[in-house]
Design a protein around this motif. Structure first.
Motif, PDB file in Angstrom:
ATOM      1  N   TRP A   1      -9.930  11.381   6.682  1.00  0.00           N
ATOM      2  CA  TRP A   1      -8.755  12.097   7.199  1.00  0.00           C
ATOM      3  C   TRP A   1      -8.815  13.545   6.726  1.00  0.00           C
ATOM      4  O   TRP A   1      -9.137  13.819   5.577  1.00  0.00           O
TER       5      TRP A   1
ATOM      6  N   MET B   1       0.840  -1.179   0.000  1.00  0.00           N
ATOM      7  CA  MET B   1       0.000   0.000   0.000  1.00  0.00           C
ATOM      8  C   MET B   1       0.883   1.240   0.000  1.00  0.00           C
ATOM      9  O   MET B   1       1.770   1.388   0.823  1.00  0.00           O
ATOM     10  N   SER B   2       0.637   2.155  -0.936  1.00  0.00           N
ATOM     11  CA  SER B   2       1.446   3.362  -1.013  1.00  0.00           C
ATOM     12  C   SER B   2       0.854   4.467  -0.149  1.00  0.00           C
ATOM     13  O   SER B   2      -0.356   4.548   0.047  1.00  0.00           O
ATOM     14  N   GLU B   3       1.714   5.312   0.356  1.00  0.00           N
ATOM     15  CA  GLU B   3       1.275   6.426   1.187  1.00  0.00           C
ATOM     16  C   GLU B   3       0.665   7.507   0.300  1.00  0.00           C
ATOM     17  O   GLU B   3       1.164   7.813  -0.774  1.00  0.00           O
ATOM     18  N   ILE B   4      -0.423   8.079   0.757  1.00  0.00           N
ATOM     19  CA  ILE B   4      -1.115   9.143   0.031  1.00  0.00           C
ATOM     20  C   ILE B   4      -0.315  10.429   0.151  1.00  0.00           C
ATOM     21  O   ILE B   4       0.155  10.778   1.234  1.00  0.00           O
ATOM     22  N   GLN B   5      -0.143  11.133  -0.966  1.00  0.00           N
ATOM     23  CA  GLN B   5       0.507  12.437  -0.907  1.00  0.00           C
ATOM     24  C   GLN B   5      -0.554  13.470  -0.562  1.00  0.00           C
ATOM     25  O   GLN B   5      -1.491  13.702  -1.326  1.00  0.00           O
ATOM     26  N   ARG B   6      -0.438  14.061   0.593  1.00  0.00           N
ATOM     27  CA  ARG B   6      -1.422  15.016   1.102  1.00  0.00           C
ATOM     28  C   ARG B   6      -1.373  16.317   0.312  1.00  0.00           C
ATOM     29  O   ARG B   6      -0.355  16.689  -0.256  1.00  0.00           O
TER      30      ARG B   6
ATOM     31  N   ASP C   1      -6.670  17.732   1.691  1.00  0.00           N
ATOM     32  CA  ASP C   1      -6.560  17.069   2.993  1.00  0.00           C
ATOM     33  C   ASP C   1      -6.398  18.031   4.157  1.00  0.00           C
ATOM     34  O   ASP C   1      -6.734  17.703   5.285  1.00  0.00           O
TER      35      ASP C   1
ATOM     36  N   GLN D   1     -12.976  10.977   3.017  1.00  0.00           N
ATOM     37  CA  GLN D   1     -11.629  10.395   2.936  1.00  0.00           C
ATOM     38  C   GLN D   1     -11.221   9.734   4.246  1.00  0.00           C
ATOM     39  O   GLN D   1     -10.261   8.961   4.286  1.00  0.00           O
TER      40      GLN D   1
END
Length: 179
Positions: A145, A1-6, A86, A143
């Motif tokens: 978050w 799972m890749s981290e979301i770019q905020r 975000d 979302q």
């Protein structure tokens, strides 16, 4: 799972604390929509981001937060460029110096402020942050978050005898003053 770019929106982004927040967010890997009403400082902010290799992660939007359509324009442009929102940092502010440049030497009195000047203060400090928060909060909830941060001045810098802020607070039983 890749981290979301905020993705963050920062108002009052071209100077002072706003500029520092934009630079810090970019350095932390957050994409930023920097909002300010002044074109030249925004261009300087964009140039600085390009020098740091972060030009693609910064969207600058020159706008006046007192316009009713501004929140929709900001959020639409941010979503179009980055696909999401975000973080909202309500940082823009105007002070008495925008009415009287020598305010530190000759503090404004509430009776010297016109209703149009007061409406501008309220629009920048209250209405625009509320409109922006309303424009992003549902997306953040979907979302799972989100962060909404509102930056304010210290009350001590606003309280001078006869100041419009002090008069407003006195009406709510929160402050006292002599004339």
């Amino acid at each position: 799972m890749s981290e979301i770019q905020r993705v963050a929106i920062v108002t009052g982004a071209a100077g002072g604390i706003g500029r520092a927040m934009v630079q810090g967010l970019l350095a932390a890997g957050v994409r930023v929509a920097g909002i300010d009403r002044d074109r030249e400082p925004l261009e300087a902010l964009a140039a600085s981001a390009r020098e740091q290799g972060k030009g693609a992660e910064l969207l600058t939007i020159q706008t006046d937060l007192t316009n009713d359509s501004t929140a929709d324009e900001i959020t639409k442009a941010t979503r179009t460029r980055f696909g999401r929102i975000d973080i909202l940092v309500n940082n823009a502010g105007i002070g008495p110096g925008s009415i009287r440049p020598d305010n530190w030497e000759r503090p404004l009195k509430f009776w010297e402020i016109t209703p149009d000047q007061w409406r501008r203060f309220v629009a920048v400090h209250t209405t625009a942050p509320l409109a922006l928060a309303n424009a992003v909060v549902h997306e953040m909830m979907r979302q799972g978050w989100g962060r909404i941060i509102s930056v304010m001045t210290s009350l001590g810098t606003m309280l001078n005898a006869g100041s419009p802020t002090l008069r407003a607070l006195q009406g709510h039983g929160r402050a006292g003053s002599t004339w």
